[in-house]
Design a protein around this motif. Structure first.
Motif, PDB file in Angstrom:
ATOM      1  N   LEU A   1      56.018  51.507  75.072  1.00 12.22           N
ATOM      2  CA  LEU A   1      56.216  53.197  74.406  1.00 12.22           C
ATOM      3  C   LEU A   1      57.601  53.651  75.547  1.00 12.22           C
TER       4      LEU A   1
ATOM      5  N   LEU B   1      54.089  54.478  63.800  1.00 14.18           N
ATOM      6  CA  LEU B   1      55.021  54.840  63.849  1.00 14.18           C
ATOM      7  C   LEU B   1      56.273  55.583  62.907  1.00 14.18           C
ATOM      8  N   HIS B   2      56.635  56.507  63.069  1.00 16.73           N
ATOM      9  CA  HIS B   2      58.067  57.035  62.325  1.00 16.73           C
ATOM     10  C   HIS B   2      58.915  57.286  62.988  1.00 16.73           C
ATOM     11  N   ASN B   3      60.710  55.560  62.300  1.00 19.16           N
ATOM     12  CA  ASN B   3      60.752  55.512  62.934  1.00 19.16           C
ATOM     13  C   ASN B   3      62.706  56.554  62.678  1.00 19.16           C
TER      14      ASN B   3
ATOM     15  N   VAL C   1      67.942  54.279  67.101  1.00 19.25           N
ATOM     16  CA  VAL C   1      66.899  54.855  66.650  1.00 19.25           C
ATOM     17  C   VAL C   1      65.745  55.646  67.150  1.00 19.25           C
TER      18      VAL C   1
ATOM     19  N   THR D   1      53.083  48.688  64.278  1.00 14.57           N
ATOM     20  CA  THR D   1      53.712  48.336  65.338  1.00 14.57           C
ATOM     21  C   THR D   1      51.843  47.326  66.375  1.00 14.57           C
TER      22      THR D   1
ATOM     23  N   SER E   1      55.243  43.574  63.437  1.00 17.42           N
ATOM     24  CA  SER E   1      55.722  44.427  62.601  1.00 17.42           C
ATOM     25  C   SER E   1      55.010  44.966  61.174  1.00 17.42           C
TER      26      SER E   1
ATOM     27  N   THR F   1      62.089  57.259  67.751  1.00 22.21           N
ATOM     28  CA  THR F   1      60.919  56.464  67.258  1.00 22.21           C
ATOM     29  C   THR F   1      59.653  57.901  67.962  1.00 22.21           C
TER      30      THR F   1
END
Length: 140
Positions: free
Chosen positions: A15, A84-86, A66, A102, A116, A68
């Protein structure tokens, strides 16, 4: 458990490399034969094989702006799942707002597979349907 904490460290480094757009750092975490699967029909969908293809996919995602947000890290015996929140907004107004998991399979300190799972496959496909200038990826 050493194995689990090691998996979490790999996820943190993954990350961090993605967030910093650190190509060398990201590639160092990926096995040469890594496989990354993504549902949908967008330019980032399908299964890619190899470190170069996985890095290309990561930079295409990043290149679309994006953002993340890490919600949770879930550690397992063979890897780690990232909740995650994209979010993103394209120049033409298209929006991306999805939750995803992910899943990183880790062996010997490197990522051997990325799977994913998306909350809005159609939304992701629509967001990644068209190329934008400056995109680093060359996937179809």
């Amino acid at each position: 458990m050493v194995e689990s904490s090691g998996h979490a460290r790999v996820a943190e480094r993954f990350l961090a490399a993605f967030g910093a757009r650190d190509d060398a750092g990201l590639r160092a975490l990926l096995a040469e034969d890594v496989v990354w699967s993504m549902p949908g029909s967008g330019t980032i969908s399908g299964t890619v094989h190899g470190r170069d293809a996985a890095a290309t996919r990561a930079w295409e995602i990043a290149g679309r702006g994006v953002r993340t947000e890490l919600l949770h890290v879930l550690v397992g015996r063979h890897g780690v799942a990232l909740s995650l929140h994209n979010t993103a907004v394209a120049a033409d107004g298209r929006e991306l707002d999805e939750h995803l998991a992910t899943v990183l399979t880790v062996r010997d300190g490197v990522i051997t597979a990325i799977d994913s799972y998306l909350s809005d496959v159609d939304g992701m496909s629509a967001f990644f349907a068209h190329r934008t200038p400056g995109n680093r990826a060359d996937q179809g």
